[in-house]
Design an enzyme around this catalytic site. Structure first.
Site, PDB file in Angstrom:
ATOM      1  N   HIS A  64      61.182 117.442   6.305  1.00 14.51           N
ATOM      2  CA  HIS A  64      61.601 118.045   7.585  1.00 14.51           C
ATOM      3  C   HIS A  64      60.483 117.988   8.634  1.00 14.51           C
ATOM      4  CE1 HIS A  64      64.299 120.873   5.014  1.00 14.51           C
ATOM      5  NE2 HIS A  64      65.039 119.868   5.445  1.00 14.51           N
ATOM      6  N   ARG A 120      65.174 107.377  11.947  1.00 17.03           N
ATOM      7  CA  ARG A 120      64.662 108.483  11.148  1.00 17.03           C
ATOM      8  C   ARG A 120      64.426 107.949   9.736  1.00 17.03           C
ATOM      9  NH1 ARG A 120      67.623 112.847   7.710  1.00 17.03           N
ATOM     10  NH2 ARG A 120      65.843 114.141   7.216  1.00 17.03           N
ATOM     11  N   HIS A 164      62.070 126.187   8.865  1.00 17.36           N
ATOM     12  CA  HIS A 164      63.276 125.349   8.996  1.00 17.36           C
ATOM     13  C   HIS A 164      64.199 125.768   7.846  1.00 17.36           C
ATOM     14  CE1 HIS A 164      65.441 121.396   9.682  1.00 17.36           C
ATOM     15  NE2 HIS A 164      65.876 121.754   8.488  1.00 17.36           N
ATOM     16  N   ASP A 196      77.020 128.191   0.968  1.00 19.03           N
ATOM     17  CA  ASP A 196      76.986 128.376   2.421  1.00 19.03           C
ATOM     18  C   ASP A 196      76.621 129.820   2.761  1.00 19.03           C
ATOM     19  OD1 ASP A 196      77.879 128.879   5.172  1.00 19.03           O
ATOM     20  OD2 ASP A 196      78.667 126.842   5.045  1.00 19.03           O
ATOM     21  N   GLY A 210      70.194 125.386  10.676  1.00 17.19           N
ATOM     22  CA  GLY A 210      71.469 126.101  10.573  1.00 17.19           C
ATOM     23  C   GLY A 210      71.344 127.594  10.322  1.00 17.19           C
ATOM     24  N   ARG A 234      69.646 123.974  -4.031  1.00 14.70           N
ATOM     25  CA  ARG A 234      68.389 123.653  -4.734  1.00 14.70           C
ATOM     26  C   ARG A 234      67.640 124.934  -5.081  1.00 14.70           C
ATOM     27  NH1 ARG A 234      66.176 119.755  -0.266  1.00 14.70           N
ATOM     28  NH2 ARG A 234      68.213 118.921   0.245  1.00 14.70           N
ATOM     29  N   GLY A 238      67.892 125.736   6.523  1.00 11.40           N
ATOM     30  CA  GLY A 238      69.254 125.211   6.642  1.00 11.40           C
ATOM     31  C   GLY A 238      69.831 125.072   5.254  1.00 11.40           C
ATOM     32  N   ASN A 239      70.594 124.038   5.053  1.00 16.68           N
ATOM     33  CA  ASN A 239      71.078 123.776   3.705  1.00 16.68           C
ATOM     34  C   ASN A 239      69.898 123.382   2.824  1.00 16.68           C
ATOM     35  OD1 ASN A 239      73.150 123.746   1.952  1.00 16.68           O
ATOM     36  ND2 ASN A 239      73.545 121.564   2.227  1.00 16.68           N
ATOM     37  N   GLY A 240      69.003 122.595   3.414  1.00 15.25           N
ATOM     38  CA  GLY A 240      67.678 122.364   2.833  1.00 15.25           C
ATOM     39  C   GLY A 240      66.704 123.161   3.678  1.00 15.25           C
ATOM     40  N   ASN A 297      70.060 107.397  12.167  1.00 18.19           N
ATOM     41  CA  ASN A 297      69.712 108.181  10.986  1.00 18.19           C
ATOM     42  C   ASN A 297      70.600 107.689   9.843  1.00 18.19           C
ATOM     43  OD1 ASN A 297      69.333 110.093   9.024  1.00 18.19           O
ATOM     44  ND2 ASN A 297      69.684 111.861  10.345  1.00 18.19           N
ATOM     45  N   GLU A 300      65.686 116.959  16.181  1.00 18.42           N
ATOM     46  CA  GLU A 300      64.912 115.861  15.599  1.00 18.42           C
ATOM     47  C   GLU A 300      65.188 114.546  16.324  1.00 18.42           C
ATOM     48  OE1 GLU A 300      66.684 117.731  12.260  1.00 18.42           O
ATOM     49  OE2 GLU A 300      65.116 116.962  10.938  1.00 18.42           O
ATOM     50  N   GLU A 349      68.703 129.386  12.882  1.00 22.77           N
ATOM     51  CA  GLU A 349      69.223 129.542  14.244  1.00 22.77           C
ATOM     52  C   GLU A 349      70.406 130.501  14.308  1.00 22.77           C
ATOM     53  OE1 GLU A 349      69.991 125.627  15.990  1.00 22.77           O
ATOM     54  OE2 GLU A 349      68.175 124.898  15.029  1.00 22.77           O
TER      55      GLU A 349
HETATM   56  P1  ADP Z   1      71.341 120.742   6.764  1.00 24.96           P
HETATM   57  O1  ADP Z   1      70.094 121.165   6.052  1.00 24.96           O
HETATM   58  O2  ADP Z   1      72.357 120.100   5.865  1.00 24.96           O
HETATM   59  O3  ADP Z   1      71.111 120.049   8.084  1.00 24.96           O
HETATM   60  P2  ADP Z   1      72.084 123.013   8.385  1.00 24.96           P
HETATM   61  O4  ADP Z   1      70.754 123.080   9.070  1.00 24.96           O
HETATM   62  O5  ADP Z   1      73.285 122.677   9.188  1.00 24.96           O
HETATM   63  O6  ADP Z   1      72.058 122.120   7.097  1.00 24.96           O
HETATM   64  O7  ADP Z   1      72.331 124.459   7.711  1.00 24.96           O
HETATM   65  C1  ADP Z   1      73.472 124.779   6.987  1.00 24.96           C
HETATM   66  C2  ADP Z   1      73.454 126.302   6.794  1.00 24.96           C
HETATM   67  O8  ADP Z   1      73.462 126.906   8.081  1.00 24.96           O
HETATM   68  C3  ADP Z   1      74.646 126.848   6.027  1.00 24.96           C
HETATM   69  O9  ADP Z   1      74.206 127.751   5.040  1.00 24.96           O
HETATM   70  C4  ADP Z   1      75.431 127.589   7.089  1.00 24.96           C
HETATM   71  O10 ADP Z   1      75.994 128.763   6.570  1.00 24.96           O
HETATM   72  C5  ADP Z   1      74.411 127.937   8.137  1.00 24.96           C
HETATM   73  N1  ADP Z   1      75.049 127.984   9.467  1.00 24.96           N
HETATM   74  C6  ADP Z   1      75.366 126.946  10.233  1.00 24.96           C
HETATM   75  N2  ADP Z   1      76.013 127.354  11.361  1.00 24.96           N
HETATM   76  C7  ADP Z   1      76.114 128.693  11.271  1.00 24.96           C
HETATM   77  C8  ADP Z   1      76.658 129.721  12.108  1.00 24.96           C
HETATM   78  N3  ADP Z   1      77.243 129.429  13.253  1.00 24.96           N
HETATM   79  N4  ADP Z   1      76.553 130.995  11.684  1.00 24.96           N
HETATM   80  C9  ADP Z   1      75.946 131.303  10.520  1.00 24.96           C
HETATM   81  N5  ADP Z   1      75.411 130.380   9.691  1.00 24.96           N
HETATM   82  C10 ADP Z   1      75.478 129.095  10.054  1.00 24.96           C
END
Ligand code: ADP
Length: 408
Positions: A181, A92, A208, A283, A336, A241, A210-212, A7, A392, A339
């Site tokens: 994604h 990827r 999905h 975050d 993130g 974003r 996460g950060n994105g 990746n 992934e 889950e």
């Molecule tokens: P990316 O899109 O960069 O792959 P991730 O899928 O890792 O990002 O998601 C990041 C987000 O997931 C952050 O907002 C973070 O707060 C949240 N996150 C990750 N691990 C945990 C956890 N153990 N408990 C609560 N939130 C989490």
């Protein structure tokens, strides 16, 4: 089959070595600060549980690939005795434009088409190409497969992927919805279909988050709609974003703030979302902790607002996609936040009686950092709600093994 999954990001290269027969990971790691002073590799050998780090100059992704192979063959930290044991490489790829609706074995034609995708992902595409060329240089006889993050969304109908802009923008510049994604949406939708026990007639919304973040409507196992668009800036609110906004805001703020197009793009990509609304963090953990503190915390109100914006957007998308698919069988949370943020899952699924969605709140509240699939909905719920950890890399390894085996 031993498959190396690569990746390559703009200044990083992550890798995992899989045995696809047992679906185990032998080794994994990351090269960081590629092309920047102080580049380093972090390598883990998972069979013996060993870890090593090394600061070494890597001018480009090709040099990073060489170092990865060196680590995989290392007497102490490696897990292979010769390079020939890497039977295939799976890459990827962030953007395959409208060229690729499935994973492809690397060929000159495939590489030429990937080059044409440059403008859609100007930071990632050159890194992918360098990663591919790096592999070609280090292991010229090893087959390589490209797995595109946009491919799963290529089943959308024109009314789902077209914008109501002058048609020439689509014809000349490919301005349309591509989504992102896709590999993650495909992985979790695939797992959900196994649970449902059928593909035909199924309607799934995959979240999905996460950060994105992106949300997809998957009907009969195929994407019919997705929230990200021409770029990953579209859709729901994300870490930094903004997601969907009234497009008239863009020229308005450019004029008011005297921004160039690049500055406006930076504001929407890097300074918005959770960070922009809350004013203190991108975050979700930080926002949740401020919300848990209550009004005594000076960040409480805006942290709560930032989370509630996402909640409402997710509810609206679930409703819209259920309408689009004429029903709903399952909702999947992944990535993130999906889950791990138990409260967000609860408030998204709350007050959704119209769809017959009911989750087990006590169970949901305990479900974070899971490595297994968890059913969150009650038996009475008309819609199944699941937490499915995304993987992934595993899907890339599976695709690579399947495509390479078929050519033998
Ligand atoms: P990316 O899109 O960069 O792959 P991730 O899928 O890792 O990002 O998601 C990041 C987000 O997931 C952050 O907002 C973070 O707060 C949240 N996150 C990750 N691990 C945990 C956890 N153990 N408990 C609560 N939130 C989490």
């Amino acid at each position: 089959m031993n498959v190396l999954v690569v990746n390559a990001g703009s200044s990083s290269l992550k890798y995992q070595l899989f045995d696809t027969n047992t679906e185990t990971v032998f080794a994994k790691g990351i090269c960081e600060r590629i092309g920047i002073e102080g580049s380093k590799i972090e390598h883990k050998q998972l069979i013996k549980g060993l870890k090593t780090e090394e600061v070494r100059d890597m001018k480009n992704h090709a040099e990073a690939m060489k170092l990865v192979v060196e680590k995989l063959l290392d007497k102490t930290y490696g897990c292979l005795s010769s390079m020939e044991e890497i039977e295939a490489v799976g890459h990827r790829v962030v953007h395959g434009g409208a060229f690729f609706s499935e994973s492809m074995l690397l060929s000159e034609d495939v590489l030429a088409k990937l080059r044409l995708c440059h403008d859609f992902a100007p930071l990632h595409t050159p890194a992918h190409i360098q990663g591919i060329e790096g592999c070609l240089a280090v292991m010229p006889d090893t087959p390589q497969v490209l797995v595109f993050d946009t491919a799963f969304h290529q089943t959308m109908a024109p009314e789902a992927y077209m914008y109501a802009l002058p048609y020439e923008l689509y014809e000349k510049y490919g301005v349309r919805r591509y989504g992102a994604h896709g590999t993650s949406h495909r992985f979790v939708a695939g797992e959900m279909l196994k649970i449902l026990g059928r593909t035909e007639g199924t309607r799934i919304v995959t979240c999905h988050i996460g950060n994105g973040s992106s949300v997809s409507a998957v009907k009969d196992g195929k994407v019919v709609d997705t929230s990200m668009g021409f770029t990953p800036l579209a859709g729901v609110e994300m870490g930094t974003r903004c997601g969907d906004i009234d497009p008239a805001i863009v020229p308005f703020m450019m004029e008011k703030l005297g921004l160039t197009p690049a500055e406006a793009s930076n504001l929407m990509n890097k300074k918005s979302g959770f960070l922009g609304v809350s004013g203190f963090s991108s975050d979700s953990r930080d926002l949740e902790s401020a919300v848990a503190d209550g009004p005594a915390n000076p960040n409480y109100e805006r942290a709560n607002l930032a989370i509630n914006i996402l909640k409402l957007q997710l509810k609206k998308l679930i409703g819209a996609y259920a309408a689009e698919m004429n029903g709903l069988d399952a909702i999947v949370f992944t990535a993130g936040i999906g889950e791990n943020n138990t409260r967000l899952r609860e408030i998204v699924c709350e007050d959704m009686e119209i769809f017959g969605i009911e989750i087990n709140k006590e169970l949901n509240a305990k479900m974070l950092r899971q490595s297994n699939i968890v059913k969150l909905s009650t038996d009475a719920s008309r819609v199944a709600v699941y937490l499915i950890p995304t993987n992934e890399e595993l899907l890339i390894a599976r695709d690579t093994a399947a495509i390479v085996s078929a050519t033998k």
